[in-house]
Structures are given as C-alpha cells and as structure tokens.
Design a protein around this motif. Structure first.
Motif, PDB file in Angstrom:
ATOM      1  N   MET A   1       0.679  41.401  65.199  1.00 49.94           N
ATOM      2  CA  MET A   1       2.021  41.989  65.239  1.00 49.94           C
ATOM      3  C   MET A   1       3.039  40.873  65.444  1.00 49.94           C
ATOM      4  N   THR A   2       4.069  40.852  64.632  1.00 48.47           N
ATOM      5  CA  THR A   2       5.083  39.815  64.747  1.00 48.47           C
ATOM      6  C   THR A   2       6.018  40.125  65.907  1.00 48.47           C
ATOM      7  N   GLU A   3       6.746  39.095  66.330  1.00 48.71           N
ATOM      8  CA  GLU A   3       7.685  39.261  67.432  1.00 48.71           C
ATOM      9  C   GLU A   3       8.750  40.288  67.092  1.00 48.71           C
ATOM     10  N   LYS A   4       9.214  40.271  65.856  1.00 43.62           N
ATOM     11  CA  LYS A   4      10.268  41.196  65.462  1.00 43.62           C
ATOM     12  C   LYS A   4       9.802  42.632  65.569  1.00 43.62           C
ATOM     13  N   SER A   5       8.611  42.930  65.061  1.00 43.11           N
ATOM     14  CA  SER A   5       8.134  44.303  65.112  1.00 43.11           C
ATOM     15  C   SER A   5       7.868  44.739  66.553  1.00 43.11           C
ATOM     16  N   ALA A   6       7.397  43.815  67.401  1.00 44.14           N
ATOM     17  CA  ALA A   6       7.163  44.157  68.801  1.00 44.14           C
ATOM     18  C   ALA A   6       8.473  44.512  69.486  1.00 44.14           C
ATOM     19  N   PHE A   7       9.523  43.750  69.240  1.00 45.50           N
ATOM     20  CA  PHE A   7      10.810  44.067  69.845  1.00 45.50           C
ATOM     21  C   PHE A   7      11.411  45.329  69.235  1.00 45.50           C
ATOM     22  N   HIS A   8      11.106  45.607  67.984  1.00 46.84           N
ATOM     23  CA  HIS A   8      11.607  46.850  67.394  1.00 46.84           C
ATOM     24  C   HIS A   8      11.026  48.050  68.117  1.00 46.84           C
ATOM     25  N   GLU A   9       9.747  48.015  68.413  1.00 45.44           N
ATOM     26  CA  GLU A   9       9.136  49.107  69.167  1.00 45.44           C
ATOM     27  C   GLU A   9       9.730  49.205  70.564  1.00 45.44           C
ATOM     28  N   THR A  10       9.983  48.060  71.172  1.00 44.95           N
ATOM     29  CA  THR A  10      10.628  48.045  72.485  1.00 44.95           C
ATOM     30  C   THR A  10      11.990  48.725  72.419  1.00 44.95           C
ATOM     31  N   TYR A  11      12.747  48.428  71.378  1.00 47.66           N
ATOM     32  CA  TYR A  11      14.071  49.025  71.229  1.00 47.66           C
ATOM     33  C   TYR A  11      13.990  50.532  71.026  1.00 47.66           C
ATOM     34  N   VAL A  12      13.081  50.983  70.172  1.00 45.45           N
ATOM     35  CA  VAL A  12      12.961  52.415  69.898  1.00 45.45           C
ATOM     36  C   VAL A  12      12.642  53.184  71.185  1.00 45.45           C
ATOM     37  N   ARG A  13      11.804  52.614  72.023  1.00 47.35           N
ATOM     38  CA  ARG A  13      11.461  53.285  73.282  1.00 47.35           C
ATOM     39  C   ARG A  13      12.656  53.342  74.227  1.00 47.35           C
ATOM     40  N   ALA A  14      13.516  52.316  74.189  1.00 47.03           N
ATOM     41  CA  ALA A  14      14.612  52.230  75.155  1.00 47.03           C
ATOM     42  C   ALA A  14      15.910  52.858  74.676  1.00 47.03           C
ATOM     43  N   ALA A  15      16.094  52.988  73.367  1.00 48.34           N
ATOM     44  CA  ALA A  15      17.407  53.359  72.812  1.00 48.34           C
ATOM     45  C   ALA A  15      17.960  54.648  73.395  1.00 48.34           C
ATOM     46  N   GLY A  16      17.124  55.650  73.551  1.00 53.36           N
ATOM     47  CA  GLY A  16      17.592  56.940  74.043  1.00 53.36           C
ATOM     48  C   GLY A  16      17.924  56.962  75.518  1.00 53.36           C
ATOM     49  N   ALA A  17      17.578  55.876  76.233  1.00 62.83           N
ATOM     50  CA  ALA A  17      17.868  55.796  77.666  1.00 62.83           C
ATOM     51  C   ALA A  17      19.138  55.008  77.952  1.00 62.83           C
ATOM     52  N   VAL A  18      19.844  54.562  76.903  1.00 70.61           N
ATOM     53  CA  VAL A  18      21.060  53.771  77.064  1.00 70.61           C
ATOM     54  C   VAL A  18      22.257  54.609  76.616  1.00 70.61           C
ATOM     55  N   ALA A  19      23.294  54.670  77.441  1.00 75.04           N
ATOM     56  CA  ALA A  19      24.452  55.524  77.173  1.00 75.04           C
ATOM     57  C   ALA A  19      25.731  54.695  77.144  1.00 75.04           C
ATOM     58  N   PHE A  20      26.731  55.197  76.426  1.00 76.62           N
ATOM     59  CA  PHE A  20      28.059  54.580  76.525  1.00 76.62           C
ATOM     60  C   PHE A  20      28.840  55.256  77.646  1.00 76.62           C
ATOM     61  N   VAL A  21      29.780  54.511  78.209  1.00 75.58           N
ATOM     62  CA  VAL A  21      30.672  55.023  79.251  1.00 75.58           C
ATOM     63  C   VAL A  21      32.099  54.796  78.768  1.00 75.58           C
ATOM     64  N   ALA A  22      32.776  55.861  78.378  1.00 72.43           N
ATOM     65  CA  ALA A  22      34.163  55.776  77.923  1.00 72.43           C
ATOM     66  C   ALA A  22      35.081  55.990  79.117  1.00 72.43           C
ATOM     67  N   VAL A  23      36.085  55.110  79.282  1.00 72.31           N
ATOM     68  CA  VAL A  23      36.950  55.160  80.456  1.00 72.31           C
ATOM     69  C   VAL A  23      38.417  55.037  80.038  1.00 72.31           C
ATOM     70  N   ILE A  24      39.310  55.412  80.969  1.00 75.62           N
ATOM     71  CA  ILE A  24      40.751  55.266  80.795  1.00 75.62           C
ATOM     72  C   ILE A  24      41.284  54.560  82.033  1.00 75.62           C
ATOM     73  N   ASP A  25      42.004  53.453  81.840  1.00 73.48           N
ATOM     74  CA  ASP A  25      42.511  52.708  82.991  1.00 73.48           C
ATOM     75  C   ASP A  25      43.860  53.257  83.452  1.00 73.48           C
ATOM     76  N   ALA A  26      44.424  52.616  84.465  1.00 75.00           N
ATOM     77  CA  ALA A  26      45.664  53.102  85.069  1.00 75.00           C
ATOM     78  C   ALA A  26      46.841  53.076  84.101  1.00 75.00           C
ATOM     79  N   LYS A  27      46.788  52.241  83.073  1.00 74.46           N
ATOM     80  CA  LYS A  27      47.846  52.166  82.076  1.00 74.46           C
ATOM     81  C   LYS A  27      47.672  53.179  80.957  1.00 74.46           C
ATOM     82  N   GLY A  28      46.570  53.921  80.990  1.00 71.66           N
ATOM     83  CA  GLY A  28      46.294  54.887  79.931  1.00 71.66           C
ATOM     84  C   GLY A  28      45.519  54.318  78.763  1.00 71.66           C
ATOM     85  N   ASP A  29      45.119  53.046  78.860  1.00 71.52           N
ATOM     86  CA  ASP A  29      44.342  52.435  77.783  1.00 71.52           C
ATOM     87  C   ASP A  29      42.866  52.828  77.896  1.00 71.52           C
ATOM     88  N   GLU A  30      42.262  53.062  76.744  1.00 77.50           N
ATOM     89  CA  GLU A  30      40.857  53.447  76.721  1.00 77.50           C
ATOM     90  C   GLU A  30      39.959  52.212  76.637  1.00 77.50           C
TER      91      GLU A  30
END
Length: 296
Positions: A1-30
C-alpha cells in the motif's frame, strides 16, 4: 500500500468527525474555523476561533463512516448544537473544548495521541508525515468546504507564549484551518492548528503552520467532561504518577530538549515501578529500574 492510499483511508475515516465553526465578531463580520470530535460529543478547537464571538453555526459537511461494530453505515452531514461549554485552558493556551448533543445518531471520534512533553525527545516526530483537515474559506463556494493537506513536521519547538510544545509543519497556514486537526498516518490526532509563522506586520511564512500539541486539549476535556483515552478512567496518562527531567542551565540555553537526567514513576494497575535515566558525558543513556509490587 502506498503512502498516498494509506493517508486517503485515514482521511475517509476522519472526515465526518471534523466540523466547521461559523462565527460573527463584534463588528458583525463573519468568520470560520474548525473543530474535531474526540468522543462522547466532545469537540476540540482553537480558543481564538470561538472566544469573544457569536457562534452562528457548527456543522459537518462529510459523510461519517461508522465502524462495523457501530453498524457500518454512512451518516450524512448534520448541524450540531453546543450543550456544554466552551471551556478554555489558561490564557496562554490557544485551545478550547465543548460538547454537542449527538442524540441517538453516533458520530465517529478521532483517536488522540498519548504522547506527552516529557516523552518527546529532541528528534521525535521530526520528518513525520501528517494530514491536516480544516475549513479555510474558498471564494465563490456556496457552502463551507472541507480541505485536506498533506504535510510534514519539520521541527518540534518551545515558544515564549505557551508552556506546551508546538510543531512546525510544512503546510500552508490559511484562516479557517485554525482549530483543525493534524493526524498521523494511523489517524491519531497529534495536534491542532493554531497559528501561522510571523510577527506583527511581518510577512507571513505561508509555507508553514504552527500546531499546538494535543496534550492540553485532552487535559481540559478530562477536567470538564471526564474524558479519558482509557475506558473508565478520566484523563490521559492513567499509568504515569510522576515525571520530571533535569538539565544543566548551560545546555538549556542552546536547546530546550537536552536533559541530563529524568525520573518516571508508573502504575499499570498491577505494579508500580520507577525508571531513572542518567546521561553520561559521552551522552550514552544509563538506565536503572526498580520494580515494586503495588498493594493498593
């Protein structure tokens, strides 16, 4: 198994556990940052992502692939709601944890590395390949998009503004990656993205990013939520009772990883033992170990 394919499997397992956090600061900027799930609804992010702002939305954008033991299904992306936290570490630590309501739908968890500052030697992890996952903003996209980058740990350093180890990695630092996870090839979280390299108005070193060791995130999660890497035990290092390192000040002025002696006391629930390591002038390690039965 190549390094690339091993990391691809690592990514597929982790992708669904990573979320974005959208925020608004005191100036109203997102703005946007990243958080990742380490288990029991507990998420880790960088403090500067959510401190002093209004959290507009937290959501995953990738399917979560469950293990066979959990049913083996693919769970679609979903919005998440904080039910406890966020909690921050001391002011000089750019890390935060919070808990979301998962309801009856499971969410994969990213395993955390059990390394400690005391365990890492001066060359450990250097040139280790890593995978960084986050949500840097992409112009013209209709929704936040998860971005993944392969990188390499180029240095393990101590910095003036934090008591915890930082890793310098060869991956481009962009806003939105903050709070994102840095994984080793096995899929364990070594660190989280906290900052770029640069001071004040100086040009940013765009070829590198700074990562905060995962250690304090686990410590805060253990304190606030009873999180533990060993089932049934809160905390990270259930077998380490005491650890200390000693160094000559003259050598410390040139390297913060050179030690003249170290002492460890371990408990594996069956026995307690002591390990001491002394370095001779030739820098060869000399070890002595005393094994003591535990009667507790």
């Amino acid at each position: 198994m190549t390094e690339k394919s091993a990391f691809h499997e690592t990514y597929v397992r982790a992708a669904g556990a990573v979320a974005f956090v959208a925020v608004i600061d005191a100036k109203g900027d997102e703005g946007i940052g990243t958080a990742f799930h380490i288990g029991s609804g507990i998420f880790v992010t960088a403090r500067h992502v959510i401190d002093g702002v209004t959290i507009k939305e937290i959501a995953t954008t990738k399917s979560a692939h469950l293990t066979e033991e959990a049913g083996g299904k693919a769970i679609p992306p979903r919005r998440l709601e904080i039910i406890d936290g966020p909690y921050f570490g001391p002011d000089d630590l750019d890390v935060a944890v919070f808990r979301v309501d998962l309801g009856a739908t499971p969410l994969p968890a990213i395993t955390v590395s059990q390394h400690t500052d005391y365990q890492l030697e001066e060359n450990d992890l250097v040139l280790s390949d890593i995978l960084v996952v986050g949500y840097p903003p992409i112009p013209f996209t209709t929704v936040p998009s998860q971005v993944v980058a392969l990188g390499q740990i180029n240095a393990v350093v101590r910095v003036r503004h934090s008591p915890v180890l930082h890793f310098i990695a060869s991956a481009m630092a962009r806003g939105g990656f903050s709070g994102g996870v840095a994984l080793d090839q096995s899929g364990s979280a070594l660190a989280l993205v906290t900052e770029s390299l640069g001071q004040g108005d100086m040009p940013v070193e765009t070829g590198y990013m700074s990562l905060l060791s995962i250690e304090p995130a686990v410590d805060i999660a253990a304190e606030k939520f009873g999180f533990g890497v060993h089932s049934g035990y809160p905390g990270r290092y259930t077998d380490t009772l005491f650890a200390a390192k000693f160094s000559d000040p003259s050598s410390r002025s040139l390297s913060s990883f050179i030690y003249d002696a170290s002492l460890y006391v371990y408990d594996d629930d069956r026995d307690v033992f002591v390990e001491s390591i002394a370095l001779t002038r030739r820098c060869w390690p000399r070890r002595s170990r005393r094994f003591t039965p535990s009667r507790l």
